[in-house]
Design an enzyme around this catalytic site. Structure first.
Site: not given
Ligand code: F6R
Length: 609
Positions: A2, A27, A75, A101-102, A482, A486, A489, A505, A604
């Site tokens: 927060c 935050r 948050w 905050n915490g 993963e 990373k 993307e 294969h 996001k």
């Molecule tokens: C990759 C990434 C996405 C999310 C995916 C699911 O770095 O951030 O692949 O993991 O869009 O998003 P959430 O977790 O918000 O459902």
């Protein structure tokens, strides 16, 4: 996470606090509030929603003449985003207002004690106990009361406090959550970070652990927990505001990678009791419910799906139940075999991903109990699930998830231990050993973060490639998924991941002179097999970068490059093994000049199917 802000001085506090909160909105932004003090007492404004809504409710605060105040942008961690859960929280007698905050880890026992004494709680937050505790212990000396309260609190807490009896003072406490003091021409400020202070002054005092400060127009006095004055140096900050928001890091992604030890600790602390047992508060997975289960289905998208893949091995081992991991967008189109004997685990950082929500509804419609692992309190996934486990990653600003992902994996590990114990499959000793290892994870991750320079150097080479193949076995395969996501993307390098035995294969036909293969090898029992796979690709000319731990370093000396963990990754390897991969992706994207926090074509939160 927060944001806290506070001001005492000559100027009207409200506009200054509102401006500060806007700068701290990164935050947390689900609710906000302000408390102001003068001789007439305390005045509090708070509401759910963003700072703009608070500003509207206060009509910009221009009519507020008070020159002392505290503010908060929230948050949610305990209790949904709502007006009543918004800070500041005020003691029943109206004497104290508090922003926090915490996480107050022992808030339930304190709440019980205060309730027994007749204190009435008006929110679901952990923070409200602080306001009531101040009222309970107050005998006329505010600083002494704050010291007594601090001694009763466990967890992490930065606090801003006002007392109606001393309207010219602002009090601040720092304990494992950030708080800085700013000294201006007109008075003093406090804030969770310098972002909110920079428009007013560049002269700051960094509070240290256990510090308690009393601020007035002309002075900032800092004492320790015993009340002894301590000297804290005045610093001149030369960051600009943008750099300050990122805590001095070049990108939010790097800041969030570095935050992982802290958020992992918070996530695990939220469901570990003092006896070393995993307790999932409010979750209805009783022994009877668990014994009825025949299978577990995990549904999620993207990295959250990868978290499910990483957690699967341990949960299967702990429960003896088959664990299937599904991509949420595929789940409901395959007539999924879920029923009342299935536990569906839905994972989502945002809690708003449309595909994940649709899968959740499908599972519920088929009679399955749904447990969500979510980072955002009050999100749609949280609201619609039978049970919710909150990760405590705080807001994640970079589009590519890092701390969101590792906290999801940590929560799956906790869930595994919990279920193993409730199903009677874990002895007291085994439980204690796992919990010990889980508690060590933040320190382990801290050590892995020291690999940043090594990752940066290797990234120079990786950034020259246009294709990369990540291979691993067992949980390293999940990490490979993963790691490749990373990299692709944020750096736009084409990357794929395979179970190391699967490459031959078909895909091995793409391996030629100079093709980059990243081999992940954390599992002792699979080292020999990984060596064979590495030889296979090397024989075709691949450039191999092997990621392993110090114990196996020598076995992989034929690799073209080695990224060696300074520690043994242990049972919960998916987390420490992922950290260098995040760093490698980050530095590769940096070397290629990419827009790291906002990669092209991505959002996001994906709220369309
Ligand atoms: C990759 C990434 C996405 C999310 C995916 C699911 O770095 O951030 O692949 O993991 O869009 O998003 P959430 O977790 O918000 O459902």
């Amino acid at each position: 996470m927060c944001g806290i802000v506070g001001y005492v001085g000559e100027l009207p506090a409200a506009p200054l606090l509102l401006q500060g909160l806007k700068r701290l909105e990164y935050r947390g932004y689900d609710s906000a509030g302000i408390a102001l003090a003068n001789q007439k007492g305390l005045e509090v404004y708070r509401c759910s929603g963003r700072i703009q809504q608070l500003e509207g409710a206060m009509e910009g605060g221009t009519h507020c003449t008070q020159t002392v105040g505290i503010g908060h942008t929230r948050w949610a961690t305990h209790g949904k985003p709502s007006d009543r859960n918004a800070h500041p929280h005020v003691s029943g007698d109206g004497r104290f207002a508090v922003v926090h905050n915490g996480i107050i880890e022992n808030y339930l026992s304190l709440k019980g004690e205060l309730s027994e004494k007749g204190y009435t709680f008006t929110s679901d937050t952990d923070s409200e106990v602080v306001a009531h505790l101040l009222a309970l212990l107050y005998k006329g000396d505010v600083l002494d009361t704050i010291r007594q309260v601090v001694a009763r609190l466990r967890g992490s807490f930065a606090l801003g406090i006002l007392c109606a009896d001393t309207p010219g003072c602002l009090y601040a406490v720092k304990n494992a959550s950030p708080l800085v003091i700013g000294v201006t021409e007109t008075g003093c400020l406090i804030a969770s970070d310098v972002t909110a202070i920079l428009p007013h002054t560049r002269r700051i005092i960094r509070m240290e652990e256990g510090d308690i400060a009393r601020l007035t127009i002309g002075a900032a006095t800092v004492t320790d927990q015993t009340g002894h004055p301590v000297q804290r140096a005045m610093e001149q900050v030369d960051w600009d505001v943008e750099a300050a928001e990122k805590g001095g890091y070049a990108h939010f992604m790097l800041k969030e990678i570095m935050e992982q030890p802290r958020v992992l600790e918070d996530t695990m602390a939220s469901c570990l009791d003092q006896n070393g047992e995993v307790v999932l508060e409010g979750v209805g997975l009783t022994e009877a419910v668990l014994h009825r289960l025949r299978r577990i289905t995990v549904v999620a998208c993207g990295s959250a799906y990868h978290a499910g893949m990483a957690g699967r091995y341990f949960i299967e081992q702990m429960t003896g139940l088959p664990v299937e991991v599904d991509i949420a967008s595929e789940f409901r189109y395959r007539d999924p075999l879920v029923d009342e004997h299935t536990l569906t685990v839905v994972i989502s950082q945002s809690g708003e991903t449309a595909d994940t929500l649709a899968a959740l509804r499908e599972a519920k419609a088929r009679g399955s109990r749904v447990l969500a692992i979510v980072n955002v309190v009050g999100s749609s996934v949280a609201n619609e699930s039978d049970d919710v486990l909150y990760t405590r990653a705080g807001p994640e600003i970079a589009v590519a998830t890092t701390k969101g992902y590792t906290t999801q994996v940590a929560m799956l590990y906790m869930l595994g231990v919990y279920m193993g114990r409730r199903l009677g499959r874990l002895t007291v000793e085994q439980n204690a050993a796992y919990v010990r290892e889980l508690r060590d994870l933040p320190a382990l991750v801290e050590r892995c973060l020291t690999m940043a320079e090594e990752a940066r150097t290797l990234a120079e080479t990786v950034s020259q490639h246009e294709h990369a193949y990540f291979i691993g076995r067992h949980v390293d395969y999940a990490v490979a998924l993963e790691a490749s996501l990373k990299l692709k993307e944020i750096s736009y390098i084409h990357a794929e991941s395979y179970g190391a035995g699967e490459l031959k294969h078909g895909t091995i036909s793409l391996v030629e002179e100079g093709t980059l293969v990243v081999a992940l090898a954390s599992r002792e029992e699979l080292v020999a097999k990984m060596l064979s796979n590495i030889k296979e690709v090397k024989a075709r000319g691949a450039t191999v970068l092997t990621v392993t731990d110090c114990a196996h370093r020598d076995m992989f000396r034929e690799s073209d490059a080695l990224l060696t963990l300074p520690v043994s990754p242990g049972t919960f390897a998916a987390i420490p093994m992922t950290v260098p991969m995040q760093l490698l992706a980050y530095y590769t994207a940096l070397a290629r000049g990419c827009d790291i926090d906002k990669p092209r074509n991505l959002a996001k939160s994906v709220t369309v199917e």
